[in-house]
Write an enzyme that holds these catalytic residues in place. Structure first.
Site, mmCIF file in Angstrom:
data_model
loop_
_atom_site.group_PDB
_atom_site.id
_atom_site.type_symbol
_atom_site.label_atom_id
_atom_site.label_comp_id
_atom_site.label_asym_id
_atom_site.label_seq_id
_atom_site.Cartn_x
_atom_site.Cartn_y
_atom_site.Cartn_z
ATOM 1 N N GLU A 200 0.847 -1.189 0.000
ATOM 2 C CA GLU A 200 0.000 0.000 0.000
ATOM 3 C C GLU A 200 0.885 1.242 0.000
ATOM 4 O OE1 GLU A 200 -3.970 -1.472 2.467
ATOM 5 O OE2 GLU A 200 -2.418 -0.333 3.520
ATOM 6 N N GLU A 275 -10.538 0.158 11.021
ATOM 7 C CA GLU A 275 -9.425 1.083 11.188
ATOM 8 C C GLU A 275 -9.195 1.834 9.879
ATOM 9 O OE1 GLU A 275 -6.043 -1.067 12.680
ATOM 10 O OE2 GLU A 275 -6.985 -1.308 14.648
ATOM 11 N N ARG A 292 -13.027 -8.416 16.540
ATOM 12 C CA ARG A 292 -12.944 -8.808 17.950
ATOM 13 C C ARG A 292 -13.018 -7.551 18.801
ATOM 14 N NH1 ARG A 292 -8.090 -6.576 18.605
ATOM 15 N NH2 ARG A 292 -6.523 -6.819 16.960
ATOM 16 N N ARG A 338 -0.798 2.246 27.339
ATOM 17 C CA ARG A 338 -0.476 0.835 27.559
ATOM 18 C C ARG A 338 0.852 0.749 28.316
ATOM 19 N NH1 ARG A 338 -1.864 -2.479 21.982
ATOM 20 N NH2 ARG A 338 -3.649 -1.222 21.308
#
Length: 451
Positions: A200, A275, A292, A338
């Site tokens: 891409e 996304e 998910r 995170r």
């Protein structure tokens, strides 16, 4: 009606699912590897079963053993969390054949979206913009070089299967591409059993923005607005927030409408995320679909007040969505960091014994954790040990709460990425909302090199 769920996962997401199940009065069954015997999620569940040795192939990827445990425990359903078997179409079929509800989409959708080339084609057919690139597998480095010259460098070389940044690399020249193609194909083959590659166009100064979806078995689909996930290292997210500080309300609505349209075209069910990569002019293009629950789902929960795990269970039960799009309000701002057991300069994992672990308190603070003190982080699994979520009436308030919490987040005995997170959230560009996917490369790594 689901009465007992096996959580086919570990760590913080297993604990997260168990908490919602307890609130709903649903019994829980944890499966754990030998390395996770003392992990907090194991003692939280109503029942727990050893699934195998530490290696994931012998434990959390052992579909037959997990289904056998589910039958032994008398469970109705399996929640796969994220990672491991969560997007495995064969596992979804195995659950169905065993008379167990798989809390996720159909195996057909999992298979289609699990291959990024097939996903690109499906989104194109649904009228969702896609990044210029290849719609077929690229055979070898020579073919790749010819395509790259047509698309124009830089390009993103990607594995058709898998995720987590594995088999993915930005290349800028033919020489780089020659070297990168075979190495990434081999790595993808090793991790995912599929070395197929595609390409891409790499968009410069782009943002990674995603739309959270819920879809029931009655044709109803809603979005829960957007999340900005542009702060990444090694193509993996480290800070996520909702809503994005960059896009306009018009673009936000267009992205939400596109995501809903795509989900309907796929006959998608359960929770999922589309996304997008977004350029400087707010043009958005499909990146991939995660079929998910995602690591960063708490920030969406904080701005909508919805429990996404609860919604997943209700959908799996065959219930209609309790909300129409107009019913879903957005309030305030939320941001997640995170926490990884890793060297903050090299990003290499830093497993070891945690001698002290103290979480900061606060009215606007939420924790999702996988560890405690007197706990050993093993090298067998992803090194994320927790997530710190802060919320506020606006972005400034949420960021201020996150900054204070990071200063008081105590982990001793191992290295963590907390020093990196502190540097990022105090940087002027971050505070101004200039959070592109190049942020770590442009602002953090140069600083590390000079220190």
């Amino acid at each position: 009606m689901i009465k007992k769920i096996v959580i086919a996962n570990r760590g913080e997401i297993a604990a997260r699912i168990i908490r919602t199940c307890k609130r709903l009065g649903i019994a829980t069954v944890a499966v754990y590897s030998e390395a996770d015997q003392k992990a907090p999620f194991v003692s939280m569940a109503d029942e727990c079963y050893l699934v195998g040795p530490p290696r994931v192939q012998e434990s959390y990827l052992n579909a037959e053993k997990i289904i056998s445990i589910a039958r032994q425990a008398g469970a109705d359903a399996i929640h796969p969390g994220y990672g491991f078997l969560s997007e495995n179409s064969q596992f979804a079929d195995q659950c169905r054949d065993a008379g167990l509800l798989f809390i996720g989409p159909s195996s057909q959708v999992l298979e289609q979206m699990g291959n990024k080339i097939a996903a690109r084609k499906a989104m194109k057919d649904a009228g969702v913009p896609i990044v210029p690139g290849t719609d077929e597998a690229v055979a070898d480095a020579e073919e790749a070089k010819g395509i790259a010259e047509l698309i124009g460098y830089p390009i993103m070389l990607k594995a058709a299967s898998g995720g987590g940044g594995i088999g993915m690399q930005v290349v800028h020249t033919n020489k780089e591409l020659e070297k990168a193609f075979d190495s990434n194909a081999k790595r993808a083959q090793s991790f995912f059993g599929d070395g197929v590659m595609f390409m891409e166009k790499k968009l410069e100064n782009a943002r990674h923005i995603e739309i959270q979806l819920l879809a029931d078995h009655h044709g109803n689909v809603v979005h829960l607005y957007d999340r900005e996930c542009s702060i990444q290292r090694r193509n993996q997210k480290v800070i996520e927030e909702a809503p994005s500080p960059f896009i306009s309300e018009t673009t936000r609505q267009e992205m939400g409408d596109s995501a809903v349209r795509a989900a309907k075209a796929l006959n998608y069910t359960n929770a999922g995320t589309i996304e997008f990569i977004v350029d400087e002019q707010e043009h958005f293009y499909f990146l991939e679909m995660n079929t998910r629950i995602q690591v960063e789902h708490p920030v969406t929960e904080e701005i909508t007040g919805l429990d996404i795990v609860e919604q997943q269970i209700a959908i799996a039960n065959g219930e209609k969505l309790a909300y129409e799009q107009s019913d879903i309000a957005r309030s305030g701002h939320a941001i997640e960091a995170r926490i990884y057991a890793e060297d903050p300069k090299t990003f290499f994992p830093s497993p070891g014994y945690i001698s002290a672990f103290e979480l900061p308190d606060g009215e606007n603070i939420r924790h999702e954790t996988a560890v405690t003190d007197d706990f050993t982080v093993t090298p067998f699994y992803d090194p994320m040990i927790g997530k710190l979520i802060a919320r506020g009436a606006d972005r400034g308030e949420a960021v201020a709460a996150l900054k204070q919490a990071l200063l008081h987040y105590k982990v001793e005995g191992i290295k963590t990425n907390i020093p990196m997170l502190i540097e990022v959230v105090n940087h002027d560009q971050f505070l101004n909302g200039n959070t592109t996917t190049a942020f770590i490369d442009n602002y953090y790594l140069p600083m590390v090199k000079t220190n």
